[in-house]
Design a protein around this motif. Structure first.
Motif, PDB file in Angstrom:
ATOM      1  N   ALA A  64     -58.589  83.009  -9.139  1.00 37.21           N
ATOM      2  CA  ALA A  64     -59.920  83.617  -9.081  1.00 37.21           C
ATOM      3  C   ALA A  64     -61.041  82.600  -9.214  1.00 37.21           C
ATOM      4  O   ALA A  64     -62.205  82.986  -9.323  1.00 37.21           O
ATOM      5  CB  ALA A  64     -60.051  84.687 -10.165  1.00 37.21           C
ATOM      6  N   GLY A  65     -60.711  81.309  -9.216  1.00 35.99           N
ATOM      7  CA  GLY A  65     -61.754  80.295  -9.284  1.00 35.99           C
ATOM      8  C   GLY A  65     -61.813  79.586 -10.626  1.00 35.99           C
ATOM      9  O   GLY A  65     -61.452  80.143 -11.663  1.00 35.99           O
ATOM     10  N   LEU A  66     -62.279  78.344 -10.573  1.00 37.23           N
ATOM     11  CA  LEU A  66     -62.345  77.510 -11.762  1.00 37.23           C
ATOM     12  C   LEU A  66     -63.244  78.110 -12.838  1.00 37.23           C
ATOM     13  O   LEU A  66     -62.877  78.175 -14.013  1.00 37.23           O
ATOM     14  CB  LEU A  66     -62.860  76.120 -11.378  1.00 37.23           C
ATOM     15  CG  LEU A  66     -62.955  75.096 -12.499  1.00 37.23           C
ATOM     16  CD1 LEU A  66     -61.564  74.630 -12.902  1.00 37.23           C
ATOM     17  CD2 LEU A  66     -63.800  73.898 -12.072  1.00 37.23           C
ATOM     18  N   GLY A  67     -64.424  78.563 -12.440  1.00 38.01           N
ATOM     19  CA  GLY A  67     -65.355  79.121 -13.405  1.00 38.01           C
ATOM     20  C   GLY A  67     -64.808  80.348 -14.102  1.00 38.01           C
ATOM     21  O   GLY A  67     -64.966  80.516 -15.316  1.00 38.01           O
ATOM     22  N   ALA A  68     -64.155  81.209 -13.334  1.00 35.35           N
ATOM     23  CA  ALA A  68     -63.577  82.419 -13.922  1.00 35.35           C
ATOM     24  C   ALA A  68     -62.508  82.064 -14.947  1.00 35.35           C
ATOM     25  O   ALA A  68     -62.406  82.699 -16.010  1.00 35.35           O
ATOM     26  CB  ALA A  68     -62.998  83.304 -12.821  1.00 35.35           C
ATOM     27  N   ALA A  69     -61.708  81.044 -14.658  1.00 35.75           N
ATOM     28  CA  ALA A  69     -60.682  80.613 -15.606  1.00 35.75           C
ATOM     29  C   ALA A  69     -61.314  80.074 -16.884  1.00 35.75           C
ATOM     30  O   ALA A  69     -60.871  80.383 -18.000  1.00 35.75           O
ATOM     31  CB  ALA A  69     -59.792  79.553 -14.963  1.00 35.75           C
ATOM     32  N   TYR A  70     -62.367  79.272 -16.737  1.00 31.15           N
ATOM     33  CA  TYR A  70     -63.039  78.742 -17.921  1.00 31.15           C
ATOM     34  C   TYR A  70     -63.686  79.854 -18.741  1.00 31.15           C
ATOM     35  O   TYR A  70     -63.638  79.837 -19.980  1.00 31.15           O
ATOM     36  CB  TYR A  70     -64.090  77.711 -17.526  1.00 31.15           C
ATOM     37  CG  TYR A  70     -63.536  76.312 -17.417  1.00 31.15           C
ATOM     38  CD1 TYR A  70     -62.780  75.755 -18.454  1.00 31.15           C
ATOM     39  CD2 TYR A  70     -63.770  75.526 -16.292  1.00 31.15           C
ATOM     40  CE1 TYR A  70     -62.266  74.475 -18.358  1.00 31.15           C
ATOM     41  CE2 TYR A  70     -63.263  74.233 -16.197  1.00 31.15           C
ATOM     42  CZ  TYR A  70     -62.511  73.721 -17.231  1.00 31.15           C
ATOM     43  OH  TYR A  70     -62.001  72.450 -17.142  1.00 31.15           O
ATOM     44  N   LEU A  71     -64.317  80.813 -18.089  1.00 31.10           N
ATOM     45  CA  LEU A  71     -64.927  81.916 -18.824  1.00 31.10           C
ATOM     46  C   LEU A  71     -63.891  82.683 -19.635  1.00 31.10           C
ATOM     47  O   LEU A  71     -64.141  83.077 -20.778  1.00 31.10           O
ATOM     48  CB  LEU A  71     -65.657  82.856 -17.857  1.00 31.10           C
ATOM     49  CG  LEU A  71     -66.957  82.313 -17.252  1.00 31.10           C
ATOM     50  CD1 LEU A  71     -67.478  83.271 -16.182  1.00 31.10           C
ATOM     51  CD2 LEU A  71     -68.018  82.094 -18.337  1.00 31.10           C
ATOM     52  N   HIS A  72     -62.729  82.905 -19.045  1.00 31.12           N
ATOM     53  CA  HIS A  72     -61.634  83.585 -19.748  1.00 31.12           C
ATOM     54  C   HIS A  72     -61.208  82.747 -20.960  1.00 31.12           C
ATOM     55  O   HIS A  72     -61.034  83.269 -22.070  1.00 31.12           O
ATOM     56  CB  HIS A  72     -60.468  83.779 -18.786  1.00 31.12           C
ATOM     57  CG  HIS A  72     -59.436  84.749 -19.279  1.00 31.12           C
ATOM     58  ND1 HIS A  72     -58.478  85.310 -18.458  1.00 31.12           N
ATOM     59  CD2 HIS A  72     -59.189  85.262 -20.515  1.00 31.12           C
ATOM     60  CE1 HIS A  72     -57.697  86.105 -19.162  1.00 31.12           C
ATOM     61  NE2 HIS A  72     -58.118  86.095 -20.406  1.00 31.12           N
ATOM     62  N   GLY A  73     -61.060  81.444 -20.737  1.00 27.43           N
ATOM     63  CA  GLY A  73     -60.656  80.566 -21.833  1.00 27.43           C
ATOM     64  C   GLY A  73     -61.695  80.455 -22.925  1.00 27.43           C
ATOM     65  O   GLY A  73     -61.370  80.461 -24.122  1.00 27.43           O
ATOM     66  N   PHE A  74     -62.967  80.365 -22.548  1.00 22.17           N
ATOM     67  CA  PHE A  74     -64.039  80.290 -23.548  1.00 22.17           C
ATOM     68  C   PHE A  74     -64.083  81.566 -24.394  1.00 22.17           C
ATOM     69  O   PHE A  74     -64.285  81.510 -25.612  1.00 22.17           O
ATOM     70  CB  PHE A  74     -65.387  80.083 -22.867  1.00 22.17           C
ATOM     71  CG  PHE A  74     -65.582  78.731 -22.239  1.00 22.17           C
ATOM     72  CD1 PHE A  74     -64.706  77.678 -22.490  1.00 22.17           C
ATOM     73  CD2 PHE A  74     -66.648  78.504 -21.389  1.00 22.17           C
ATOM     74  CE1 PHE A  74     -64.885  76.432 -21.912  1.00 22.17           C
ATOM     75  CE2 PHE A  74     -66.844  77.255 -20.811  1.00 22.17           C
ATOM     76  CZ  PHE A  74     -65.959  76.220 -21.071  1.00 22.17           C
ATOM     77  N   ALA A  75     -63.928  82.711 -23.733  1.00 20.16           N
ATOM     78  CA  ALA A  75     -63.961  83.982 -24.467  1.00 20.16           C
ATOM     79  C   ALA A  75     -62.837  84.026 -25.501  1.00 20.16           C
ATOM     80  O   ALA A  75     -63.048  84.455 -26.651  1.00 20.16           O
ATOM     81  CB  ALA A  75     -63.839  85.156 -23.491  1.00 20.16           C
ATOM     82  N   TRP A  76     -61.646  83.584 -25.112  1.00 25.20           N
ATOM     83  CA  TRP A  76     -60.516  83.540 -26.044  1.00 25.20           C
ATOM     84  C   TRP A  76     -60.819  82.596 -27.206  1.00 25.20           C
ATOM     85  O   TRP A  76     -60.572  82.930 -28.373  1.00 25.20           O
ATOM     86  CB  TRP A  76     -59.264  83.088 -25.300  1.00 25.20           C
ATOM     87  CG  TRP A  76     -58.039  82.980 -26.158  1.00 25.20           C
ATOM     88  CD1 TRP A  76     -57.110  83.966 -26.400  1.00 25.20           C
ATOM     89  CD2 TRP A  76     -57.597  81.826 -26.901  1.00 25.20           C
ATOM     90  NE1 TRP A  76     -56.131  83.488 -27.242  1.00 25.20           N
ATOM     91  CE2 TRP A  76     -56.409  82.175 -27.568  1.00 25.20           C
ATOM     92  CE3 TRP A  76     -58.104  80.541 -27.064  1.00 25.20           C
ATOM     93  CZ2 TRP A  76     -55.706  81.289 -28.370  1.00 25.20           C
ATOM     94  CZ3 TRP A  76     -57.410  79.645 -27.875  1.00 25.20           C
ATOM     95  CH2 TRP A  76     -56.223  80.017 -28.523  1.00 25.20           C
ATOM     96  N   ALA A  77     -61.343  81.410 -26.897  1.00 25.38           N
ATOM     97  CA  ALA A  77     -61.616  80.417 -27.928  1.00 25.38           C
ATOM     98  C   ALA A  77     -62.664  80.905 -28.922  1.00 25.38           C
ATOM     99  O   ALA A  77     -62.538  80.698 -30.135  1.00 25.38           O
ATOM    100  CB  ALA A  77     -62.066  79.105 -27.275  1.00 25.38           C
ATOM    101  N   LEU A  78     -63.713  81.559 -28.420  1.00 23.71           N
ATOM    102  CA  LEU A  78     -64.735  82.110 -29.309  1.00 23.71           C
ATOM    103  C   LEU A  78     -64.147  83.210 -30.190  1.00 23.71           C
ATOM    104  O   LEU A  78     -64.442  83.280 -31.389  1.00 23.71           O
ATOM    105  CB  LEU A  78     -65.900  82.657 -28.480  1.00 23.71           C
ATOM    106  CG  LEU A  78     -66.769  81.609 -27.763  1.00 23.71           C
ATOM    107  CD1 LEU A  78     -67.718  82.287 -26.784  1.00 23.71           C
ATOM    108  CD2 LEU A  78     -67.542  80.764 -28.780  1.00 23.71           C
ATOM    109  N   GLU A  79     -63.303  84.026 -29.612  1.00 18.69           N
ATOM    110  CA  GLU A  79     -62.665  85.104 -30.374  1.00 18.69           C
ATOM    111  C   GLU A  79     -61.768  84.545 -31.472  1.00 18.69           C
ATOM    112  O   GLU A  79     -61.663  85.119 -32.561  1.00 18.69           O
ATOM    113  CB  GLU A  79     -61.849  85.981 -29.427  1.00 18.69           C
ATOM    114  CG  GLU A  79     -61.218  87.189 -30.078  1.00 18.69           C
ATOM    115  CD  GLU A  79     -60.463  88.032 -29.070  1.00 18.69           C
ATOM    116  OE1 GLU A  79     -59.227  88.138 -29.194  1.00 18.69           O
ATOM    117  OE2 GLU A  79     -61.096  88.568 -28.144  1.00 18.69           O
ATOM    118  N   GLN A  80     -61.144  83.400 -31.202  1.00 20.95           N
ATOM    119  CA  GLN A  80     -60.247  82.783 -32.177  1.00 20.95           C
ATOM    120  C   GLN A  80     -60.999  82.010 -33.261  1.00 20.95           C
ATOM    121  O   GLN A  80     -60.394  81.559 -34.237  1.00 20.95           O
ATOM    122  CB  GLN A  80     -59.273  81.834 -31.467  1.00 20.95           C
ATOM    123  CG  GLN A  80     -58.333  82.514 -30.485  1.00 20.95           C
ATOM    124  CD  GLN A  80     -57.440  83.540 -31.139  1.00 20.95           C
ATOM    125  OE1 GLN A  80     -56.830  83.264 -32.176  1.00 20.95           O
ATOM    126  NE2 GLN A  80     -57.363  84.723 -30.562  1.00 20.95           N
TER     127      GLN A  80
END
Length: 244
Positions: A64-80
């Motif tokens: 789904a694109g580089l940015g979408a992958a980073y957004l998913h990862g950032f959301a997880w990291a912030l949640e953690q």
């Protein structure tokens, strides 16, 4: 701290780059965000995570694109609850052994970028056309968006948690490589500090690059649209001040 590493068909590189990162910075966690790589990258990452508590994996359902992958990862990291969240490529172009340069600079910044185009920065094994495209693209960004960052398209960077919270990731719509420029512009617009440190960028030795002419053209189009929109906004603001 966690480094987010998006992957698509990086089976030849993922264990190698994670091993280097864990050796260079043993206290840093790694989050692999895999876009359903058909070459088994996700499965390799799962095996690494099973062997090392510092390695985590998110599996997405498709490319789904580089940015979408980073957004998913950032959301997880912030949640953690991570206080520092970074990003880097999986192909070895960003050297984990230079991550300390970015972390040292974070003391006086909200976002630190590993830059190819400031004094001390360099690129290894790029053809002159690729070099010209990157330099020209960054010059275009500076002129059109009015940002002073020399390497706004770079993907080796670390953010403070507060930075990602302040720039409103939920409003980001960029999914491709232009995502990097988008986040730089948003960080500066929020009044935050961006610092660049020099890195040596090394062209991948294994696997295929995800950069193409169509990807570059898409990024150019999006940056042009943002720049024109900002110019129109500037004209409207100036007109209102004159009428006030």
């Amino acid at each position: 701290m966690v480094m987010v590493v998006p992957t698509y068909d990086e089976a030849e590189n993922i264990a190698w780059i994670i091993g280097r990162l864990r050796t260079a910075e043993p206290e840093v966690d790694v989050l692999v965000v895999d876009d359903a790589s058909p070459d088994g990258t996700g499965e390799i990452a799962d095996r690494l995570a099973a062997e090392d508590d510092h390695v985590h994996v998110l599996h997405r359902t498709g490319k789904a694109g580089l940015g979408a992958a980073y957004l998913h990862g950032f959301a997880w990291a912030l949640e953690q609850g991570y206080d520092v969240i970074g990003e880097m490529d999986a192909d070895g172009s960003h050297q984990p052994e230079q991550l300390h340069r970015l972390l040292d600079a974070l003391e006086g910044a909200d976002l630190v970028i590993g830059s190819r185009w400031i004094p001390g920065g360099s690129v290894v094994n790029w053809p002159w056309r690729r070099m010209a495209l990157s330099r020209g693209g960054n010059l275009y960004v500076r002129l059109l968006l009015g940002v002073g960052v020399r390497d706004a398209t770079a993907g080796y960077r670390v953010f403070r948690r507060q930075t990602l919270e302040k720039i409103d990731l939920a409003a980001v719509r960029s999914t491709g490589y232009v995502f990097q420029t988008d986040l730089v512009a948003r960080t500066l617009a929020a009044g935050l500090t961006v610092v660049e440190v020099p890195i040596e960028f090394i062209e991948r030795e294994r696997g295929d690059s995800k950069m193409s002419g169509s990807v570059a053209a898409e990024s150019l189009l999006r940056i042009t649209q943002w720049g024109l929109a900002e110019r129109r906004a500037q004209v409207r603001r100036a007109w209102r001040r004159r009428r006030a």
